[in-house]
Scaffold this motif. Structure first.
Motif, PDB file in Angstrom:
ATOM      1  N   THR A 150       4.762 -26.688 -85.988  1.00 41.07           N
ATOM      2  CA  THR A 150       3.430 -26.543 -86.063  1.00 41.07           C
ATOM      3  C   THR A 150       3.189 -25.137 -85.484  1.00 41.07           C
ATOM      4  O   THR A 150       2.653 -24.025 -86.032  1.00 41.07           O
TER       5      THR A 150
ATOM      6  N   GLU B 265       1.956 -21.573 -87.602  1.00 41.02           N
ATOM      7  CA  GLU B 265       0.755 -20.551 -87.427  1.00 41.02           C
ATOM      8  C   GLU B 265       1.325 -19.236 -86.866  1.00 41.02           C
ATOM      9  O   GLU B 265       0.701 -18.342 -87.368  1.00 41.02           O
TER      10      GLU B 265
ATOM     11  N   TYR C 187      -0.060 -36.750 -87.903  1.00 41.19           N
ATOM     12  CA  TYR C 187       0.549 -35.428 -87.723  1.00 41.19           C
ATOM     13  C   TYR C 187       0.588 -34.812 -89.305  1.00 41.19           C
ATOM     14  O   TYR C 187       0.138 -33.529 -89.435  1.00 41.19           O
TER      15      TYR C 187
ATOM     16  N   ILE D  45      -1.119 -31.243 -90.157  1.00 45.16           N
ATOM     17  CA  ILE D  45      -0.564 -30.033 -90.472  1.00 45.16           C
ATOM     18  C   ILE D  45      -0.801 -29.497 -91.950  1.00 45.16           C
ATOM     19  O   ILE D  45      -0.896 -28.347 -92.214  1.00 45.16           O
TER      20      ILE D  45
ATOM     21  N   ASN E  44      -3.910 -27.785 -92.065  1.00 45.44           N
ATOM     22  CA  ASN E  44      -4.197 -26.619 -91.073  1.00 45.44           C
ATOM     23  C   ASN E  44      -4.027 -25.307 -91.772  1.00 45.44           C
ATOM     24  O   ASN E  44      -3.098 -24.773 -92.206  1.00 45.44           O
TER      25      ASN E  44
ATOM     26  N   ALA F 172      -1.883 -22.437 -91.171  1.00 43.29           N
ATOM     27  CA  ALA F 172      -0.492 -22.640 -91.062  1.00 43.29           C
ATOM     28  C   ALA F 172       0.260 -22.901 -92.494  1.00 43.29           C
ATOM     29  O   ALA F 172       1.538 -22.590 -92.789  1.00 43.29           O
TER      30      ALA F 172
END
Length: 407
Positions: A158, A162, A220, A224, A227, A230
């Motif tokens: 992660t 990012e 998770y 992700i 996100n 990311a």
């Protein structure tokens, strides 16, 4: 004699390889029979060959079949047991020419229902040029206090995604394949589960996804994927091929995808990242080990084919070391050890020899006639997780209850 019909998994390298192999096969054996090759998307391929009984009724002589479906195909009596053909006319260096993990799934009830065609387990694909860049290394160390290297844990994954996410440069931290086709998100869920020490099966060998490792996995994954700092914004519409292409065009620093999409970066014309790519094992939870998923493609022959001997002769020809290498040069993944260790191939694709390492950690999906239905339910569950805020535990429990009814 008519023509021979082949159902092909739609993917440029598969299509070009098959055409070249057929032309060479006809030339070598002085044949003038035409092969009609129809490229089909995943869903249509399953539909055409198994659901609509195309292999059973003779509409198709040969079909690409992935190992998720082979159990189903055998149950439906759609694919021919090749044992008698192999006994009479063994493929070159069979079975020793292949890694054991590419020979198991087509062995059902003492029969052999296909020959390995294309493979490449799931792995972490990364832009080594970015990781080796001194400026990036300094900036990363300054921000996080440790050295920049390919992520070993999901937490690191992660952070790195990012760090490399730069929409203004059309570079994103990572790319996923989130198009709900019953495959990619199911595989991603399994990988998240396995790398946290979970399993799809309980002690009684029954499918059971209602467990704490699965809650962590789904938590998770939904975080992700959603996100925005990311992930490639088109991931929601991408299948694995589109996600692979986005990576090859230089639009992502990291990807979790099939090995084949890493090697594709080195051989296809559209690639903007030749020589800049490497692969490694998947990240994992810090208390657990890495894992990979091995789903591979087979050449199969239809039980209804009127050209079974010719079809088998072609399969034997297509799976020679030369045929296997040709597939790799076109952008697919050869299945033979000889291809993995071929010096020319490794010159073009420097990480090709790592296939053996991936196979050491590669797990497979449960072989049960209900798996395709279970996969569909998991796919819907993951999609629901991405699009809602229903707690992961609730989603898992609800899905497991539905799975229970099928079992």
């Amino acid at each position: 004699m008519g023509k021979i019909r082949i159902a092909v998994r739609k993917f440029g390298p598969f299509e070009s390889t098959l055409q070249k192999l057929w032309d060479l096969f006809c030339l070598k054996n002085n044949l003038s029979i035409e092969a009609e090759m129809i490229p089909l998307e995943l869903h249509d391929l399953y539909e055409e060959t198994i659901t609509n009984k195309g292999l059973k009724n003779g509409s198709w002589d040969i079909a690409h079949m992935n190992t998720d479906w082979i159990f189903d195909a055998v149950n439906e009596k759609a694919v021919q047991d090749l044992t008698p053909f192999i006994a009479q006319n063994t493929p070159q260096n069979y079975p020793d020419g292949w890694h054991q993990s590419l020979l198991n799934l087509q062995q059902i009830n003492n029969g052999t229902y296909g020959l390995p065609f294309h493979d490449g387990p799931e792995c972490l694909i990364f832009r080594k040029d970015l990781f080796e860049n001194k400026v990036e290394q300094q900036a990363f160390k300054k921000q996080f206090g440790y050295e920049l290297y390919p992520p070993k844990t999901w937490e690191e994954f992660t952070k790195i995604a990012e760090f490399f996410n730069r929409p203004e440069e059309n570079l994103y931290g990572c790319v996923f394949a989130n198009y709900p086709d019953g495959h990619n998100m199911v595989f991603d869920f399994c990988l998240q589960l396995w790398t946290r020490g979970g399993s799809l099966l309980n002690a009684q060998n029954q499918i059971d996804i209602n467990q704490s490792a699965a809650i962590e996995a789904l938590d998770y994954y939904r975080n992700i994927v959603n996100n925005k700092n990311a992930v490639h914004p088109k991931s929601k519409d991408f299948g694995s091929v589109e996600a692979g292409m986005a990576f090859a065009k230089g639009e992502a620093a990291l990807a979790i995808n099939w090995f084949g999409f890493a090697s594709m970066c080195e051989v296809i014309e559209e690639s903007k990242v030749k020589g800049k790519v490497d692969i490694t094992e998947l990240p994992h939870d810090k208390n657990h080990k890495t894992a990979s998923l091995n789903v591979y493609w087979l050449y199969t022959i239809g039980t209804g084919s009127k050209h079974q001997k010719l079809a088998y002769d072609f399969l034997r020809f297509a799976t020679t070391p030369e045929g296997d290498k040709l597939l790799t040069e076109e952008g697919g993944i050869g299945c033979r050890k000889s291809t993995w260790n071929d010096s020319e191939i490794n010159e073009t694709i420097p990480f090709y020899h790592k296939l053996g390492m991936l196979h050491e950690h590669a797990l497979t999906l449960p072989q049960t006639p209900v798996w395709p239905k279970v996969a569909e339910l998991i796919d819907k569950m993951v999609l629901k997780a991405l699009e809602s805020d229903i707690p992961s535990g609730e989603l898992l429990e609800e899905t497991q209850n539905t799975i229970q009814k099928i079992i």
